[in-house]
Design a protein around this motif. Sequence first.
Motif, PDB file in Angstrom:
ATOM      1  N   ASP A 162       0.850  -1.200  -0.207  1.00  0.00           N
ATOM      2  CA  ASP A 162      -0.686  -0.293  -0.255  1.00  0.00           C
ATOM      3  C   ASP A 162       1.147   1.261  -0.078  1.00  0.00           C
ATOM      4  OD1 ASP A 162      -2.831   1.378   0.590  1.00  0.00           O
ATOM      5  OD2 ASP A 162      -1.603   1.925   2.253  1.00  0.00           O
ATOM      6  N   ILE A 163       2.095   1.638   1.020  1.00  0.00           N
ATOM      7  CA  ILE A 163       2.477   2.423   0.817  1.00  0.00           C
ATOM      8  C   ILE A 163       3.300   2.328  -0.572  1.00  0.00           C
ATOM      9  CG2 ILE A 163       4.966   3.482   2.051  1.00  0.00           C
ATOM     10  CD1 ILE A 163       3.460   1.921   4.461  1.00  0.00           C
ATOM     11  N   LEU A 164       3.978   1.506  -0.665  1.00  0.00           N
ATOM     12  CA  LEU A 164       4.912   1.545  -2.381  1.00  0.00           C
ATOM     13  C   LEU A 164       3.922   2.217  -3.728  1.00  0.00           C
ATOM     14  CD1 LEU A 164       7.772  -1.230  -1.547  1.00  0.00           C
ATOM     15  CD2 LEU A 164       7.755   1.381  -1.242  1.00  0.00           C
ATOM     16  N   SER A 165       3.307   2.215  -3.140  1.00  0.00           N
ATOM     17  CA  SER A 165       2.055   2.510  -4.205  1.00  0.00           C
ATOM     18  C   SER A 165       1.515   4.198  -4.149  1.00  0.00           C
ATOM     19  CB  SER A 165       1.014   1.016  -4.459  1.00  0.00           C
ATOM     20  OG  SER A 165      -0.457   1.191  -3.446  1.00  0.00           O
ATOM     21  N   ARG A 166       2.135   4.327  -3.449  1.00  0.00           N
ATOM     22  CA  ARG A 166       1.361   5.749  -3.257  1.00  0.00           C
ATOM     23  C   ARG A 166       2.013   6.465  -3.866  1.00  0.00           C
ATOM     24  NH1 ARG A 166       0.845   5.406   3.091  1.00  0.00           N
ATOM     25  NH2 ARG A 166      -0.611   4.139   3.524  1.00  0.00           N
ATOM     26  N   ARG A 167       1.364   7.702  -4.634  1.00  0.00           N
ATOM     27  CA  ARG A 167       2.421   8.570  -5.260  1.00  0.00           C
ATOM     28  C   ARG A 167       3.443   8.776  -3.786  1.00  0.00           C
ATOM     29  NH1 ARG A 167      -0.105  10.270  -9.440  1.00  0.00           N
ATOM     30  NH2 ARG A 167      -2.581  10.816  -8.588  1.00  0.00           N
ATOM     31  N   ALA A 168       2.499   9.739  -3.795  1.00  0.00           N
ATOM     32  CA  ALA A 168       4.238  10.039  -2.438  1.00  0.00           C
ATOM     33  C   ALA A 168       5.372   8.786  -2.738  1.00  0.00           C
ATOM     34  CB  ALA A 168       4.182  10.003  -0.987  1.00  0.00           C
ATOM     35  N   GLN A 169       5.586   7.782  -3.053  1.00  0.00           N
ATOM     36  CA  GLN A 169       6.513   6.894  -2.737  1.00  0.00           C
ATOM     37  C   GLN A 169       6.807   6.777  -4.562  1.00  0.00           C
ATOM     38  OE1 GLN A 169       7.701   6.997  -0.108  1.00  0.00           O
ATOM     39  NE2 GLN A 169       5.089   7.779   1.221  1.00  0.00           N
ATOM     40  N   SER A 170       7.202   7.158  -4.899  1.00  0.00           N
ATOM     41  CA  SER A 170       7.150   7.200  -6.724  1.00  0.00           C
ATOM     42  C   SER A 170       8.257   7.070  -6.764  1.00  0.00           C
ATOM     43  CB  SER A 170       6.574   8.475  -7.210  1.00  0.00           C
ATOM     44  OG  SER A 170       6.593   7.759  -8.634  1.00  0.00           O
ATOM     45  N   GLY A 171       9.118   6.331  -7.667  1.00  0.00           N
ATOM     46  CA  GLY A 171      10.537   6.328  -8.060  1.00  0.00           C
ATOM     47  C   GLY A 171      11.394   6.078  -6.737  1.00  0.00           C
ATOM     48  N   VAL A 172      10.620   4.634  -5.593  1.00  0.00           N
ATOM     49  CA  VAL A 172      11.551   3.993  -5.193  1.00  0.00           C
ATOM     50  C   VAL A 172      11.702   2.990  -5.376  1.00  0.00           C
ATOM     51  CG1 VAL A 172      11.357   2.718  -2.319  1.00  0.00           C
ATOM     52  CG2 VAL A 172      10.535   5.049  -2.861  1.00  0.00           C
ATOM     53  N   SER A 173      13.394   2.630  -5.170  1.00  0.00           N
ATOM     54  CA  SER A 173      13.225   1.521  -5.779  1.00  0.00           C
ATOM     55  C   SER A 173      14.317   0.924  -5.304  1.00  0.00           C
ATOM     56  CB  SER A 173      14.284   1.387  -7.346  1.00  0.00           C
ATOM     57  OG  SER A 173      16.077   2.221  -6.720  1.00  0.00           O
ATOM     58  N   GLN A 174      14.216   1.176  -3.320  1.00  0.00           N
ATOM     59  CA  GLN A 174      15.048   0.408  -2.384  1.00  0.00           C
ATOM     60  C   GLN A 174      14.862   0.429  -1.500  1.00  0.00           C
ATOM     61  OE1 GLN A 174      19.440   1.169  -2.704  1.00  0.00           O
ATOM     62  NE2 GLN A 174      19.224   3.220  -1.369  1.00  0.00           N
ATOM     63  N   ILE A 175      14.547  -0.480  -0.272  1.00  0.00           N
ATOM     64  CA  ILE A 175      14.194  -0.519   1.152  1.00  0.00           C
ATOM     65  C   ILE A 175      15.315  -0.815   1.863  1.00  0.00           C
ATOM     66  CG2 ILE A 175      12.712  -1.308   2.687  1.00  0.00           C
ATOM     67  CD1 ILE A 175      10.539  -2.344   0.572  1.00  0.00           C
ATOM     68  N   GLU A 176      15.269   0.668   2.881  1.00  0.00           N
ATOM     69  CA  GLU A 176      16.464   0.512   4.140  1.00  0.00           C
ATOM     70  C   GLU A 176      15.649   0.324   5.443  1.00  0.00           C
ATOM     71  OE1 GLU A 176      20.639   2.417   2.242  1.00  0.00           O
ATOM     72  OE2 GLU A 176      18.709   4.007   4.120  1.00  0.00           O
ATOM     73  N   THR A 177      16.232  -0.742   5.708  1.00  0.00           N
ATOM     74  CA  THR A 177      15.501  -0.647   7.651  1.00  0.00           C
ATOM     75  C   THR A 177      16.652  -1.548   8.264  1.00  0.00           C
ATOM     76  OG1 THR A 177      14.051  -2.340   8.878  1.00  0.00           O
ATOM     77  CG2 THR A 177      14.400  -3.486   7.368  1.00  0.00           C
ATOM     78  N   SER A 178      17.199  -1.136   9.558  1.00  0.00           N
ATOM     79  CA  SER A 178      18.011  -1.425  10.481  1.00  0.00           C
ATOM     80  C   SER A 178      16.645  -2.660  11.335  1.00  0.00           C
ATOM     81  CB  SER A 178      18.232  -0.856  11.781  1.00  0.00           C
ATOM     82  OG  SER A 178      17.618  -0.366  12.355  1.00  0.00           O
ATOM     83  N   ILE A 179      17.514  -4.038  11.704  1.00  0.00           N
ATOM     84  CA  ILE A 179      17.436  -4.923  12.377  1.00  0.00           C
ATOM     85  C   ILE A 179      18.062  -6.030  13.333  1.00  0.00           C
ATOM     86  CG2 ILE A 179      16.685  -7.066  12.520  1.00  0.00           C
ATOM     87  CD1 ILE A 179      16.170  -6.722   9.640  1.00  0.00           C
ATOM     88  N   THR A 180      18.298  -5.840  14.809  1.00  0.00           N
ATOM     89  CA  THR A 180      18.992  -6.192  15.025  1.00  0.00           C
ATOM     90  C   THR A 180      19.213  -8.240  15.124  1.00  0.00           C
ATOM     91  OG1 THR A 180      17.634  -7.035  16.995  1.00  0.00           O
ATOM     92  CG2 THR A 180      18.324  -4.721  17.617  1.00  0.00           C
ATOM     93  N   ARG A 181      20.563  -7.840  15.128  1.00  0.00           N
ATOM     94  CA  ARG A 181      21.076  -9.987  14.974  1.00  0.00           C
ATOM     95  C   ARG A 181      19.444 -10.700  15.410  1.00  0.00           C
ATOM     96  NH1 ARG A 181      22.957 -10.871  10.767  1.00  0.00           N
ATOM     97  NH2 ARG A 181      25.423  -9.857  10.874  1.00  0.00           N
TER      98      ARG A 181
END
Length: 188
Positions: free
Chosen positions: A115-134
């Motif tokens: 839903d988020i990635l399909s929004r006009r405000a996210q146009s042009g996104v081609s990668q996702i970053e996040t942070s995770i503990t091991r």
Amino acid sequence: MPDEATTIDGSDSVPDRSQTAGAAIQIGSPAAEDAAEIHALIAACPPLDTNSLYANLIQCTHFSASCAVARMNGKVVGWISGHRPPGKGDTYFLWQVAVHADARGQRLPRRMLADILSRRAQSGVSQIETSITRANDASWALFRSVAGWLSAPLREEPWFDRHRHFAGQHDTEFLVTIGPFQAPKASG
């Protein structure tokens, strides 16, 4: 909404199997009125770090175009917070994912992210970053699944060190990058 699907790149879809006790799940942008329920949901989902209720209010207002809330029978059962980092126009940073026990097993994180990635405000996104503990096995499994779903590579590297950045009070966070992937078509 049952049997509907969210299309990401024209070929991969996420079926909506949101039937829990006959209730459909609605996904959309959050509003300020959702913040208290979101705050309680995060607190009920260890090992997630809780932020102040005020921080959740800011996410629900200033960052509503990059966050998603899921409701079932009017109750908040899912949450994703994130933003576009300054200077990284092609990147969506996913901060937190929380799903209530009543809504688990329905691919809700993936559906909220779609839903988020399909929004006009996210146009042009081609990668996702996040942070995770091991030690956060659930998040590693989720993001490996997302990488597969998007047919994109997943890379990881230490980011915020337990001692250097957290003064020994929090485990090291690894920066996880998924992409590049085909940016989804924007919707209204």
